[in-house]
Scaffold this motif. Structure first.
Motif, PDB file in Angstrom:
ATOM      1  N   ILE A 125       0.852  -1.196   0.000  1.00 29.60           N
ATOM      2  CA  ILE A 125       0.000   0.000   0.000  1.00 29.60           C
ATOM      3  C   ILE A 125       0.882   1.237   0.000  1.00 29.60           C
ATOM      4  O   ILE A 125       1.558   1.524   0.987  1.00 29.60           O
ATOM      5  CB  ILE A 125      -0.931   0.005   1.230  1.00 29.60           C
ATOM      6  CG1 ILE A 125      -1.700  -1.317   1.304  1.00 29.60           C
ATOM      7  CG2 ILE A 125      -1.898   1.179   1.161  1.00 29.60           C
ATOM      8  CD1 ILE A 125      -2.442  -1.692   0.035  1.00 29.60           C
ATOM      9  N   VAL A 126       0.868   1.937  -1.140  1.00 32.24           N
ATOM     10  CA  VAL A 126       1.755   3.091  -1.267  1.00 32.24           C
ATOM     11  C   VAL A 126       1.008   4.391  -0.979  1.00 32.24           C
ATOM     12  O   VAL A 126      -0.190   4.513  -1.219  1.00 32.24           O
ATOM     13  CB  VAL A 126       2.430   3.147  -2.661  1.00 32.24           C
ATOM     14  CG1 VAL A 126       3.360   1.945  -2.842  1.00 32.24           C
ATOM     15  CG2 VAL A 126       1.415   3.226  -3.789  1.00 32.24           C
ATOM     16  N   ASP A 127       1.762   5.354  -0.452  1.00 28.99           N
ATOM     17  CA  ASP A 127       1.219   6.613   0.043  1.00 28.99           C
ATOM     18  C   ASP A 127       1.551   7.732  -0.937  1.00 28.99           C
ATOM     19  O   ASP A 127       2.629   8.312  -0.884  1.00 28.99           O
ATOM     20  CB  ASP A 127       1.803   6.919   1.439  1.00 28.99           C
ATOM     21  CG  ASP A 127       3.292   6.573   1.562  1.00 28.99           C
ATOM     22  OD1 ASP A 127       3.797   5.798   0.726  1.00 28.99           O
ATOM     23  OD2 ASP A 127       3.948   7.082   2.491  1.00 28.99           O
ATOM     24  N   THR A 128       0.617   8.044  -1.846  1.00 25.21           N
ATOM     25  CA  THR A 128       0.925   9.033  -2.888  1.00 25.21           C
ATOM     26  C   THR A 128       0.479  10.433  -2.470  1.00 25.21           C
ATOM     27  O   THR A 128      -0.550  10.608  -1.808  1.00 25.21           O
ATOM     28  CB  THR A 128       0.258   8.657  -4.225  1.00 25.21           C
ATOM     29  OG1 THR A 128      -1.162   8.671  -4.056  1.00 25.21           O
ATOM     30  CG2 THR A 128       0.675   7.270  -4.682  1.00 25.21           C
ATOM     31  N   THR A 129       1.283  11.420  -2.873  1.00 22.17           N
ATOM     32  CA  THR A 129       0.962  12.822  -2.576  1.00 22.17           C
ATOM     33  C   THR A 129       0.645  13.548  -3.891  1.00 22.17           C
ATOM     34  O   THR A 129       0.966  13.043  -4.972  1.00 22.17           O
ATOM     35  CB  THR A 129       2.170  13.538  -1.929  1.00 22.17           C
ATOM     36  OG1 THR A 129       3.264  13.472  -2.855  1.00 22.17           O
ATOM     37  CG2 THR A 129       2.574  12.901  -0.616  1.00 22.17           C
ATOM     38  N   PRO A 130       0.074  14.765  -3.820  1.00 26.80           N
ATOM     39  CA  PRO A 130      -0.282  15.461  -5.063  1.00 26.80           C
ATOM     40  C   PRO A 130       0.920  15.799  -5.940  1.00 26.80           C
ATOM     41  O   PRO A 130       0.767  15.995  -7.153  1.00 26.80           O
ATOM     42  CB  PRO A 130      -0.959  16.741  -4.559  1.00 26.80           C
ATOM     43  CG  PRO A 130      -1.476  16.392  -3.204  1.00 26.80           C
ATOM     44  CD  PRO A 130      -0.487  15.415  -2.617  1.00 26.80           C
ATOM     45  N   ASP A 131       2.144  15.913  -5.384  1.00 25.44           N
ATOM     46  CA  ASP A 131       3.298  16.240  -6.237  1.00 25.44           C
ATOM     47  C   ASP A 131       4.292  15.084  -6.355  1.00 25.44           C
ATOM     48  O   ASP A 131       5.425  15.284  -6.812  1.00 25.44           O
ATOM     49  CB  ASP A 131       4.000  17.525  -5.764  1.00 25.44           C
ATOM     50  CG  ASP A 131       4.560  17.420  -4.342  1.00 25.44           C
ATOM     51  OD1 ASP A 131       4.354  16.369  -3.691  1.00 25.44           O
ATOM     52  OD2 ASP A 131       5.202  18.381  -3.888  1.00 25.44           O
ATOM     53  N   ALA A 132       3.880  13.885  -5.939  1.00 25.62           N
ATOM     54  CA  ALA A 132       4.746  12.693  -6.041  1.00 25.62           C
ATOM     55  C   ALA A 132       6.071  12.894  -5.303  1.00 25.62           C
ATOM     56  O   ALA A 132       7.110  12.374  -5.713  1.00 25.62           O
ATOM     57  CB  ALA A 132       4.985  12.294  -7.494  1.00 25.62           C
ATOM     58  N   CYS A 133       6.045  13.661  -4.230  1.00 27.87           N
ATOM     59  CA  CYS A 133       7.230  13.849  -3.384  1.00 27.87           C
ATOM     60  C   CYS A 133       6.857  13.579  -1.934  1.00 27.87           C
ATOM     61  O   CYS A 133       5.683  13.703  -1.550  1.00 27.87           O
ATOM     62  CB  CYS A 133       7.762  15.276  -3.518  1.00 27.87           C
ATOM     63  SG  CYS A 133       8.934  15.414  -4.880  1.00 27.87           S
ATOM     64  N   PRO A 134       7.856  13.249  -1.113  1.00 29.61           N
ATOM     65  CA  PRO A 134       7.560  12.876   0.272  1.00 29.61           C
ATOM     66  C   PRO A 134       7.206  14.068   1.152  1.00 29.61           C
ATOM     67  O   PRO A 134       7.401  15.228   0.771  1.00 29.61           O
ATOM     68  CB  PRO A 134       8.898  12.279   0.739  1.00 29.61           C
ATOM     69  CG  PRO A 134       9.922  12.964  -0.095  1.00 29.61           C
ATOM     70  CD  PRO A 134       9.289  13.152  -1.440  1.00 29.61           C
TER      71      PRO A 134
END
Ligand code: FAD
Ligand code: PYC
Length: 416
Positions: A339-348
């Motif tokens: 289960i991956v945790d994606t953000t709106p800018d694909a950065c941590p």
């Protein structure tokens, strides 16, 4: 050679037998720690390890609801590279790659880091322009990489189909020679052993179920093994980050998606590098055991099932077979998801939350394995000093308020 290894195996079996020494202790949790890390994946373990080794903070617990490395750390396809577009992201991933280059020595544990190079293929003129731009940006940042045309690709990778008649013809690629793969379990185990040796308590089967606050700052965590006090808590839980943060009323801009991978039956060495294609949602390498390791794009819906959907892997395999017709009759053995945790800018997102003493390290999405040591390095600094490390300062939570996003969808390598 064969006889030698069989004897060596037998000798070691007799020497250690059922009493094979454990790599880390299994202590009961103490009532209180200086710092608690929630999540015993690579990132949580690296954070604990560097808190102890770089900052002298050893009264630390890593709380893991399952087993060490049982989350995305043990489910990923182990690709390591640092060819990100923007300066801020490139610097962070390059720091991590450099730590990977010395990790086996630093941990005295072979993490099998194999710098066999990583190709990112382009299938259209537009994609090739993006790739060229990224290679140029990497070189300006001192990161190795070069552009490879279809003719050179055909020479370097004779099993790759570069025919112009393909549905998605291969026009060229970027190549990062220092990229490669590492053994995911070994990274977790080596970090766990090193952290434990410095006094960190690694506590498995201990789920965090609540976060207590007092006067606006964190006070401790409720767990399935009782309440544990801590004035510093790091949430390092990948796809479960938003669930954990919500326990302290912190809202994260994270979506959790299944991401799948699968491996084939083992075969003789046939692919000595890593090949990724964002456009066709597939990537491939060959493990030291001989299995083809194949990954897909994310399942586009949100979910927590670590299974994934058949349609997604079917699409990835169709793409692999078009690019590598030689693999069309290979049998796949098993598949899984994380289960991956994606953000709106694909950065941590790395830093302190609005709750004093509560830190997050999440949002690595489909690409955080390569960041494991670097991410632990910067979070340890941030938790120890209360100030972000220059490398993670651009990745604070408030960038989603200020709008200073670092869009790395192009370099993320896996289609979102
Ligand atoms: P995890 O390893 O997931 O660790 C988080 C831990 O937190 C888990 O062990 C979980 O059990 C624990 N946890 C959750 N909730 C709680 C709780 N309430 N209490 C206690 N513990 C809790 N990245 C790359 O760079 N290269 C790749 O090739 C690559 N391929 C991938 C392929 C797949 C199929 C997947 C799924 C991911 C891939 N990634 C890749 C991404 C990479 O795996 C992750 O970004 C990275 O491993 C995250 O590490 P972590 O330590 O943050 O998370
Ligand atoms: O980020 O390089 C990457 C990656 C490859 C496969 C999944 N993520």
């Amino acid at each position: 050679m064969k006889r030698y290894s069989v004897f060596a195996l037998a000798r070691n079996a007799l020497r250690f037998g059922p009493g094979w020494p454990a790599l880390w202790r299994s202590p009961d949790p103490k009532a209180s720690y200086d710092a608690v890390i929630v999540g015993g994946g690579g990132h949580g373990l690296a954070t604990a390890c560097y808190l102890a080794s770089e900052h002298g903070i050893t009264n630390v617990a890593v709380l893991e609801k399952g087993w060490i490395g049982g989350g995305n750390t043990g489910r990923n396809t182990t690709i390591v590279r640092s060819n990100y577009l923007w300066d801020d992201a490139a610097a962070l991933y390059e720091k991590s790659l450099q730590l990977f280059e010395g990790l086996s020595q630093a941990l005295n544990f072979n993490v099998m880091f194999s710098q066999r190079g990583v190709f990112n293929l382009g299938h259209s003129v537009h994609e090739m322009r993006d790739i060229a731009r990224r290679v140029n940006a990497n070189r300006l940042n001192g990161i190795d990489g070069r552009l490879v045309g279809a003719d050179e690709l055909a020479r370097l990778l004779p099993i790759l189909n570069v025919s112009a008649r393909g549905r998605y013809p291969v026009l060229g690629a970027s190549f990062q020679p220092r990229g490669g793969v590492a053994r995911h379990d070994a990274v977790a185990w080596g970090l766990a052993r090193a952290a434990d040796a410095r006094g960190v308590d690694i506590i498995q089967n201990c789920e965090v179920t609540g976060i207590r606050r007092e006067r606006g700052r964190v006070a401790g965590v409720e767990t399935t093994r009782g309440y544990i006090r801590a004035r510093k808590v790091g949430l390092v839980a990948a796809g479960h980050s938003s669930v954990l943060a919500s326990m302290a009323d912190v809202r994260l801009p994270i979506e959790s998606h299944p991401l799948q991978a699968l491996v084939s039956e083992p075969m003789k060495p046939v692919l000595d590098t890593v090949v990724m294609s964002n456009a066709v949602h597939a990537y491939i390498s060959q493990s030291d055991k001989g299995e083809l390791v194949v990954g897909a794009g994310i399942d586009s819906w949100n979910g927590y099932g670590q299974r994934g959907s058949f349609g997604t892997v079917e699409g990835a395999l169709a793409a692999i077979v078009e690019m590598f017709p030689i693999f069309s009759r290979v049998r796949m053995l098993r598949h899984w998801a994380g289960i991956v945790d994606t953000t709106p800018d694909a950065c941590p997102i790395i830093g302190e939350t609005p709750v004093r003493g509560l830190f997050v390290n999440c949002g690595w999405g489909t690409g955080g394995f390569k960041a494991t040591p670097g991410s632990g390095w910067v979070l340890a600094h941030t938790m120890a000093t209360g100030e972000p490390h220059p490398l993670n300062a651009p990745f604070a939570l408030n960038r989603f308020v200020t709008g200073r996003l670092v869009d790395e969808h192009g370099a993320a390598g896996v289609a979102h």
